[in-house]
Design an enzyme around this catalytic site. Sequence first.
Site, PDB file in Angstrom:
ATOM      1  N   THR A  17       0.847  -1.188   0.000  1.00 49.71           N
ATOM      2  CA  THR A  17       0.000   0.000   0.000  1.00 49.71           C
ATOM      3  C   THR A  17       0.882   1.237   0.000  1.00 49.71           C
ATOM      4  OG1 THR A  17      -1.843   1.117   1.114  1.00 49.71           O
ATOM      5  CG2 THR A  17      -0.150   0.167   2.521  1.00 49.71           C
ATOM      6  N   LYS A  22      -3.553   2.575   6.240  1.00 49.03           N
ATOM      7  CA  LYS A  22      -3.660   1.118   6.179  1.00 49.03           C
ATOM      8  C   LYS A  22      -2.543   0.451   6.972  1.00 49.03           C
ATOM      9  CE  LYS A  22      -6.239  -0.054   2.006  1.00 49.03           C
ATOM     10  NZ  LYS A  22      -6.231  -0.923   0.789  1.00 49.03           N
ATOM     11  N   ASP A  85      -7.076  -6.381  -1.030  1.00 51.65           N
ATOM     12  CA  ASP A  85      -7.899  -5.654  -1.987  1.00 51.65           C
ATOM     13  C   ASP A  85      -9.277  -5.579  -1.364  1.00 51.65           C
ATOM     14  OD1 ASP A  85      -7.834  -4.293  -4.550  1.00 51.65           O
ATOM     15  OD2 ASP A  85      -9.367  -5.729  -5.164  1.00 51.65           O
ATOM     16  N   SER A  86      -9.752  -4.375  -1.199  1.00 53.15           N
ATOM     17  CA  SER A  86     -10.981  -4.150  -0.457  1.00 53.15           C
ATOM     18  C   SER A  86     -11.909  -3.255  -1.255  1.00 53.15           C
ATOM     19  CB  SER A  86     -10.688  -3.490   0.899  1.00 53.15           C
ATOM     20  OG  SER A  86      -9.742  -4.229   1.628  1.00 53.15           O
ATOM     21  N   PHE A 169     -11.159   5.824   6.294  1.00 49.56           N
ATOM     22  CA  PHE A 169     -10.943   6.366   4.956  1.00 49.56           C
ATOM     23  C   PHE A 169     -11.930   5.697   4.011  1.00 49.56           C
ATOM     24  CE2 PHE A 169      -8.012   2.967   6.032  1.00 49.56           C
ATOM     25  CZ  PHE A 169      -8.175   2.048   5.006  1.00 49.56           C
ATOM     26  N   GLY A 170     -11.872   6.087   2.737  1.00 49.55           N
ATOM     27  CA  GLY A 170     -12.755   5.470   1.751  1.00 49.55           C
ATOM     28  C   GLY A 170     -14.219   5.725   2.054  1.00 49.55           C
ATOM     29  N   LYS A 201     -13.504  -0.257  15.379  1.00 49.44           N
ATOM     30  CA  LYS A 201     -13.604  -0.630  13.969  1.00 49.44           C
ATOM     31  C   LYS A 201     -12.808  -1.891  13.673  1.00 49.44           C
ATOM     32  CE  LYS A 201     -12.213   0.818   9.345  1.00 49.44           C
ATOM     33  NZ  LYS A 201     -11.429   1.801   8.563  1.00 49.44           N
ATOM     34  N   ARG A 207     -11.418  -5.862   7.095  1.00 50.73           N
ATOM     35  CA  ARG A 207      -9.963  -5.978   7.048  1.00 50.73           C
ATOM     36  C   ARG A 207      -9.439  -6.659   8.317  1.00 50.73           C
ATOM     37  NH1 ARG A 207      -9.258  -1.256   5.758  1.00 50.73           N
ATOM     38  NH2 ARG A 207      -9.163  -1.528   3.524  1.00 50.73           N
TER      39      ARG A 207
END
Length: 222
Positions: A17, A22, A85-86, A169-170, A201, A207
Amino acid sequence: MSAPLVVPDGARLVLATHNRKKLVELVAILRTQPGLDALPDGAVVTAGDLGAPEPVEDGVTFEENALIKARALARATGLPAVADDSGLAVDVLGGSPGIFSARWAGRHGDDQANLDLLLAQLSAIENPEHRRAGFVCAAALVTPDGDEQVTRAEMRGTLVGAARGTHGFGYDPILVPDDQAPSSDGTPGTLTSAELTPDEKNAISHRGKAFRALAPRIAEAL
């Protein structure tokens, strides 16, 4: 021909990454696992730290893309490499954005544009039952000798109509996870993933689940 990658002394694992958030998330997850609780600072480095180029992710599944990234880094560094990969799979969109989550609005990594586009696409859908979605993560470990392991996990929830929260994020600000702790009065929790603390989280995230399942193999590789 590109220059060889320089791996820092003390590096034992490389994460595919360029996103520092991450890395922080992964190290926190790994340190909760037996055999990895004393993982020292600097033991995990990222592709971004090493200036590694990003491989073309031309797989058609989360698993394929995770393996593409981990294989490339294991070859380039000689270290065990992990990659994930998410993405977000929205039920009413047939599982999209899916593997295209990071570039849903057309430009890779533009979180705000991706959020804005998805919320606009769902703006006419008000029934929470029809705003169901899940974060999906495929996590891969590839060792220099070619051993490969992949795990997959999901965090289901409901999408809200406006972004809330500053963590993560995201698409974190728009998904209310099902598995969060209930409110003090016993009603289901209503926080988005971005309103949860990092520990809250990680305990329930896609993840977190995927990397905890992979952790015993990572411990063996280290």
